[in-house]
Design an enzyme around this catalytic site. Sequence first.
Site, mmCIF file in Angstrom:
data_model
loop_
_atom_site.group_PDB
_atom_site.id
_atom_site.type_symbol
_atom_site.label_atom_id
_atom_site.label_comp_id
_atom_site.label_asym_id
_atom_site.label_seq_id
_atom_site.Cartn_x
_atom_site.Cartn_y
_atom_site.Cartn_z
ATOM 1 N N ARG A 59 19.648 -8.215 -4.137
ATOM 2 C CA ARG A 59 18.957 -7.682 -2.947
ATOM 3 C C ARG A 59 19.590 -6.375 -2.464
ATOM 4 O O ARG A 59 18.968 -5.577 -1.792
ATOM 5 C CB ARG A 59 18.913 -8.733 -1.817
ATOM 6 N N TYR A 112 -4.355 2.886 4.560
ATOM 7 C CA TYR A 112 -4.602 1.604 3.890
ATOM 8 C C TYR A 112 -4.615 0.507 4.961
ATOM 9 O O TYR A 112 -3.797 0.515 5.878
ATOM 10 C CB TYR A 112 -3.521 1.366 2.834
ATOM 11 N N ASP A 186 2.730 8.810 2.674
ATOM 12 C CA ASP A 186 2.390 7.853 1.615
ATOM 13 C C ASP A 186 1.728 8.644 0.489
ATOM 14 O O ASP A 186 0.649 9.198 0.660
ATOM 15 C CB ASP A 186 1.456 6.775 2.185
ATOM 16 N N LYS A 211 0.186 0.857 -8.032
ATOM 17 C CA LYS A 211 -0.975 1.662 -8.413
ATOM 18 C C LYS A 211 -0.637 2.572 -9.597
ATOM 19 O O LYS A 211 -0.247 2.084 -10.631
ATOM 20 C CB LYS A 211 -1.461 2.423 -7.177
HETATM 21 N N1 LCS Z 1 -0.279 2.464 0.566
HETATM 22 C C1 LCS Z 1 -1.505 2.682 0.057
HETATM 23 C C2 LCS Z 1 -2.105 4.045 0.149
HETATM 24 C C3 LCS Z 1 -2.195 1.643 -0.546
HETATM 25 O O1 LCS Z 1 -3.406 1.886 -1.045
HETATM 26 C C4 LCS Z 1 -1.585 0.354 -0.595
HETATM 27 C C5 LCS Z 1 -2.284 -0.801 -1.217
HETATM 28 C C6 LCS Z 1 -0.328 0.175 -0.034
HETATM 29 C C7 LCS Z 1 0.303 1.266 0.522
HETATM 30 C C8 LCS Z 1 0.357 -1.152 -0.052
HETATM 31 O O2 LCS Z 1 0.860 -1.392 -1.314
HETATM 32 P P1 LCS Z 1 1.113 -2.859 -1.954
HETATM 33 O O3 LCS Z 1 1.948 -3.597 -0.976
HETATM 34 O O4 LCS Z 1 -0.220 -3.477 -2.147
HETATM 35 O O5 LCS Z 1 1.835 -2.543 -3.212
HETATM 36 N N2 LCS Z 1 -3.636 -0.579 -1.449
HETATM 37 C C9 LCS Z 1 -4.502 -1.418 -1.886
HETATM 38 C C10 LCS Z 1 -5.862 -1.095 -2.030
HETATM 39 O O6 LCS Z 1 -6.386 -0.041 -1.673
HETATM 40 N N3 LCS Z 1 -6.462 -2.113 -2.596
HETATM 41 O O7 LCS Z 1 -5.632 -3.178 -2.788
HETATM 42 C C11 LCS Z 1 -4.308 -2.804 -2.339
#
Ligand code: LCS
Length: 397
Positions: A59, A112, A186, A211
Amino acid sequence: MTQEACGFGTKAIHAGNEKDSRFGALSTPIYQTSTFTFDSCEQGGRRFAGAEKGYIYTRLGNPTAAVLENKVAALEGGETCLATASGMGAISSCLWTIAGAGKHIIADGTLYGCTFALLNHGLSRYGVEVDFIDTSDLDALRSHLKENTVAVYLETPANPTLKITDVAAVAELAHAYSPAIKVVCDNTFASPALQNPLKLGADVVVHSATKYLNGHGDVVAGFVVGKADFIQQVRMFGLKDMTGAVMDPFAAWLLLRGLKTLELRMSRHCENARKIAAFLNAHPAVEKVNYPGLESHRGHDIAARQMKDFGGMLSFEVRGGKEAGMALVNGLRLITVAVSLGDAESLIEHPASMTHSTYAEDELRAAGIAPGLIRLSAGLENAEDLIADLEQAMAQL
Ligand code: LCS
């Protein structure tokens, strides 16, 4: 040739790698371990006190994740990087480190859905004041900065409207007000292959590495990148004590594998999105296309300046609103209905009922997210096949 001088594709493959002195393994070994043994009680004490280098507990740090962190820091042009269990783990570890009761955050209203929820329903429960504005409107930003402002938080291109914010202008304005304000960007939609917010003046970059960075739809992960002293605070407070959102060593290894092809993949994602956007833009059944690569896009000029290419994400509205939009999505045969993005497979979804269902109706309207908006992540397939699929679904409307 120094690694600094190398191109992005070379860095994505080589930066941060450590020679395996034991067996000469080409691929970074997976240190799938929770803890690290000490020679003695005294040595353990020295590690905890920071008097001796070495790992303690995963961690707090792990050798597989460390290679990945050094690579991503190099790709973003940041001093240090922290790997996390998810994008939300990165964002929450970062914001818990910056904010506290009585502090003020200015956030863009188009984010998001879960980031919006964290800011709107989460941090506010603990006495953090959040104002949602349009960060592409510099007058709005200027009028909301105040003495207790600790961060300006934005996405560009933003999820799901692809709104573009001028990172350099926001950073200049916020830092002129107070150099202590952290501009957090972001960079998930662009990826470091297309945009480096730190080089534009942002203080911190966060990523959902789920992503494009991973790119294969098989990992949930995130990153926080920035100055070494700040990232150390995020590691030792935001992550260690507040969220515990540590990246698993196997996820780190999958990301090391995915990153090798990031530059190649992004160029195909961009090419496919550009072709699909042009097709949709010319189609009579389509009312509006949001793609920063289109000259008609409000942020096109800024995107052309701060991004190397316009990305693989687009959103659009078809005539007939939500009902027609959903019918179109349901009529697709190749493009897959799913949330997430940045994968080899093209993915399509309906933000108002899926990724952005954390927004109330009036909040959706304020964020410019139309009830019928459809979001498409252009994958790595052949563009002609994707367009043919859209065409046949359009014909059914
Ligand atoms: N930032 C952006 C711009 C995102 O699109 C997402 C997830 C996150 C942060 C969060 O990331 P995660 O914890 O899921 O790794 N976006 C998603 C979307 O547009 N569809 O499903 C998840």
